[in-house]
Write an enzyme that holds these catalytic residues in place. Structure first.
Site, PDB file in Angstrom:
ATOM      1  N   THR A   1       0.857  -1.191   0.000  1.00  0.00           N
ATOM      2  CA  THR A   1       0.000   0.000   0.000  1.00  0.00           C
ATOM      3  C   THR A   1       0.886   1.231   0.000  1.00  0.00           C
ATOM      4  OG1 THR A   1       0.031   0.239   2.403  1.00  0.00           O
ATOM      5  CG2 THR A   1      -1.751  -1.105   1.449  1.00  0.00           C
ATOM      6  N   ASP A   2       0.296   2.370  -0.294  1.00  0.00           N
ATOM      7  CA  ASP A   2       0.975   3.620   0.019  1.00  0.00           C
ATOM      8  C   ASP A   2       0.904   3.759   1.547  1.00  0.00           C
ATOM      9  OD1 ASP A   2       2.266   6.032  -0.041  1.00  0.00           O
ATOM     10  OD2 ASP A   2       1.092   6.842  -1.701  1.00  0.00           O
TER      11      ASP A   2
END
Ligand code: BGC
Length: 802
Positions: A745-746
């Site tokens: 994920t970011d």
């Protein structure tokens, strides 16, 4: 020894003779060469450039001292110096001399502004004192004006569309104060400076130190400004690179990676960019950049500098040798390019294609291939080869007008054009004909929009789109929105692990090194891990050494080291307090404008060596979102408006990085084209625009450059968070495109960990939520096999690192 750096973090330099490569002379020199390769000469009346030897210069603009090497946020780097344009010119005193009065005035003014707390790039343009102007004019008849811009992560560039936008970002507020009409346009103070200089000097050159598209109307048709160099944000040596080109040490060979339109309002993405903080409607559909300006009736008049455009100090001619089409549609175009001028230089040949009008709307031209010559001396020629594929002209039929969910090659004639910009082309005498409409690739429906009301057609009108039941991204799962938001900014837990006996191996569990050696399979290794250990591995790990973006792995009882990550893309990003300075490479937009994958490969390899030397394993680079609108605050980190150019240039970056056994991370997947409210903004887009424009970059890179890591983005895509989007991460990325690496994920998304893992997002960064995974496992919302599968993908990438 495998993972030696990762495990022991030795302070061993990677260069020859025990020298460090980080920020070494060789690297800063490469950064300068890359910068020179991507700067674009926009205008050069009467060949004012390059400056004749001995030219005296009066340099105007606070940007001469306030050099912006790149943008802000995670795409910034800690450097020990930057070369401003003023310093770059002064270093070339054998070529030009600079009027010292102005130089000291601007240097002092900028220093004072910094001391008052103004951020670099956000300084205000001071009035030119009348006395100084007079003296400067007495010194020379040649003025150089320079203008800079700064933008960064988390905020968008300011514009006249900002009314009512609530951005908590201080830099955005700062920008609003400085730029009355938004930073696309000159501020009043800059405008006054430009007018003053034009009135006083017969010869005026402009250098732009910016990270994205800006207004070009103030110089394009003004005869009082003879020459303009788009110098972009050129990294650590940016000012030196620009100065060398101005003095004729090399010839500009960059070509625009974006269309420069007359006004910000001319971009079809502008009008509704700030319509809502909750969503962005991609109503411009596939008509992004030149696909809009070259197709929509009347839009061609809005262009100042077309895509692919850029001048040189020399001239070129090209002659087509031959065109061949293979059975699979591969088109090979051989062309002889000759330097017909008096200066050395490089030219970029560009191949465009057009499909028949047909039933499905189409852009009038699409870039299919390009090739840059070597440095050609006057009179020298070179045979260059461009390789493209006619099937790249197929249209994705998302609504099932001809063949639902298929790329369709419609019946009719396909034409091809060769030239040195999207506008300056000649049609090849070669036509590809489809006797009847053919399915080039049958796919399945993915990411269909629910609430995008309409999209643009090739005639500029809009068609209505079917509306489907919407989906609440925060429905399902175990956590409330509030609970998810509280993880923002929380570092990973430091996990307790019991001490092990160091030489009594009897009780030792299978070790990760055994997998690396081949004596244990990954399946056997993962099978021994408890549910809790699997959950632990699927989240970010605490920082070690100089890292500040956390790590992967970290299960000492089974010998999994803690592999550190670091940003990207401007260079290896290390916090100033560590005392390690690195090389700032030119911004990605400049790298795109090189149209030279080889030099980008070199930058990737050199950047990765700095990553490795500092004992980091995963570089969060490159960022490849499409330049949809000039307003996106992170465009400097991204490459271009054209997916083919992005994929080729950034693909070279991936290959360069991974040649050093460092993982490249292609980000932000996908449709993260706006920074305001980026963690909660819904990108509402048609399947066709998604596939043909925004996902095409990722698709090509995955297939051609095989990155080991992908970072999913913060935003929502058609009602599902990108990190929880099964269509995106499994159906497209893995099933269709064959991605075998790891998806992270970011940092601190609003997604829920168990939903992310279920959707195919393997690792939650910056920190995981193991409790959430274990609870979901207990409740039957997540399967152990799914966790194992993600852990295997993660370990698969870690095994490649060396
Ligand atoms: C950015 C990413 C970056 C990450 C780690 C995020 O805020 O969007 O591009 O890699 O932080 O610093």
């Amino acid at each position: 020894m495998k993972w030696q750096r990762v495990k022991y973090q030795p302070n061993t330099p990677l260069g020859a003779n025990g020298q460090k490569v980080t920020a070494s002379k060789a690297h800063t020199e490469l950064s300068k060469q890359a910068a020179k390769e991507g700067m674009v000469l926009l205008k050069n009346e009467n060949s004012l450039l390059p400056f004749e030897k001995g030219t005296r210069l009066a340099v105007f603009g606070k940007a001469s001292a306030d050099y912006v090497k790149g943008g802000g946020g995670s795409g910034d780097v800690t450097v020990s110096y930057t070369v401003s344009l003023d310093a770059g010119l002064k270093a070339l005193s054998d070529y030009v001399s600079v009027y010292e009065g102005l130089s000291s005035f601007y240097n002092k003014n900028v220093r004072d502004q910094y001391e008052r707390g103004v951020a670099p790039g956000m300084t205000v343009e001071p009035e030119v004192p009348a006395e100084l102007l007079k003296k400067a004019r007495a010194y020379t008849d040649t003025a150089l004006i320079t203008i800079c811009r700064f933008s960064g992560e988390g905020w968008d560039r300011t514009s006249s569309y900002d009314n009512g936008v609530e951005s908590g970002e201080p830099m955005w507020k700062e920008s609003q104060k400085v730029f009355e009409r938004g930073d696309f346009y000159l501020s009043d103070a800059e405008q006054r400076m430009v007018e003053t200089v034009k009135a006083a000097f017969p010869k005026v050159v402009v250098v732009l130190n910016v990270g994205g598209v800006v207004d070009s109307m103030w110089f394009a048709e003004d005869p009082k400004i003879q020459s303009v160099l788009m110098a972009w944000q050129g990294g650590i040596e940016g000012g030196a690179a620009a100065a060398e080109l101005l003095c004729g040490i090399g010839s500009p060979s960059g070509k625009l990676a974006d269309t420069f339109a007359k006004t910000l309002e001319d971009y079809p993405s502008s009008y509704n960019f700030h319509e809502s903080q909750d969503y962005v409607d991609y109503t411009d559909d596939i008509y992004v950049g030149y696909r809009y300006f070259e197709t929509i009736p009347g839009a061609d008049k809005k262009v100042v500098y077309p895509f692919g455009y850029g001048l040189s100090y020399t001239t070129f001619k090209w002659e087509l040798e031959r065109v061949d089409e293979a059975e699979d549609g591969t088109l090979t175009v051989r062309v002889e390019v000759t330097n017909t001028g008096n200066h050395e230089g490089k030219e970029v040949l560009q191949l465009y294609g057009s499909a028949p009008k047909g039933v499905l709307d189409k852009p009038s031209k699409i870039l299919l291939s390009y090739a840059k010559t070597k440095l050609l001396q006057p009179g020298e020629n070179q045979l260059v080869t461009l390789v493209g594929n006619v099937n790249d002209l197929a249209s994705y039929d998302d609504l099932g007008v001809l063949h639902k969910s298929a790329y369709v090659m419609e019946q009719g004639e396909y034409h091809f054009y060769l030239g040195n910009s999207v506008r300056n082309t000649e049609e090849l005498g070669f036509i590809h004909t489809e006797e009847s409409t053919r399915v080039a690739e049958q796919l399945t429906e993915c990411l269909a929009p629910t609430s995008l009301p309409k999209r643009m057609r090739a005639d500029g009108s809009f068609e209505e789109l079917p509306v489907r039941p919407s989906h609440d991204p925060d429905s399902e799962g175990l956590l409330t929105k509030k609970e998810k938001e509280t993880i923002d900014g929380v570092a990973p837990d430091v996990r307790f692990s019991k001490g092990e006996h160091l030489w009594n191996n009897n009780e030792r569990r299978l070790q990760f090194e055994q997998v690396a050696e081949g004596s244990v399979t990954l399946d056997e290794f993962v099978a021994q891990l408890s549910d809790e250990e699997l959950a632990h591995l699927l989240g970010g790990q605490p920082n070690t050494g100089v890292a500040n973006t956390f790590g992967f792995g970290n299960l000492p009882e089974c010998g999994i080291p803690n592999f550190m990550t670091a940003d990207g893309p401007a260079g290896l990003r290390i916090l100033p307090e560590c005392g390690v300075c690195t090389t700032a490479w030119p911004c990605a937009t400049l790298l795109a404008c090189t149209w030279n994958p080889e030099i980008v490969y070199e930058v990737g390899a050199a950047g990765a060596k700095e990553v490795k030397e500092n004992n980091i394993a995963v570089w969060l680079t490159p960022a490849i979102n499409i330049h949809r609108t000039p307003m996106c605050g992170r465009n400097f980190e991204y490459y271009s408006e054209d997916p083919y150019l992005v994929a080729k240039q950034a693909g070279a970056m991936v290959r360069g990085i991974q040649s050093q056994h460092i993982a490249a991370t292609v980000k932000h997947f996908a449709l993260n084209n706006k920074e305001t409210n980026r963690k909660d903004s819904n990108s509402r887009v048609s399947e066709r625009a998604a596939r043909q424009i925004y996902l095409k970059t990722f698709e090509r890179i995955v297939k051609e450059a095989k990155p080991w890591c992908i970072m999913s983005s913060y935003n929502i895509v058609n009602d599902y968070r990108a990190s929880e989007n099964h269509d995106l991460l499994e159906k497209l990325l893995r099933d269709e495109w064959g991605f075998e690496g790891v998806v992270m994920t970011d940092w601190w998304t609003f997604g829920e960990h168990c939903k992310e893992v279920n959707a195919g997002n393997d690792v939650k960064m910056a920190a995981g939520n193991p409790d959430n995974l274990l609870k979901a496992l207990e409740k039957g919302l997540l399967k152990r096999e799914t966790m194992e599968c993600s852990v295997k993908r993660l370990l698969g990438v870690l095994l490649k690192i060396d």
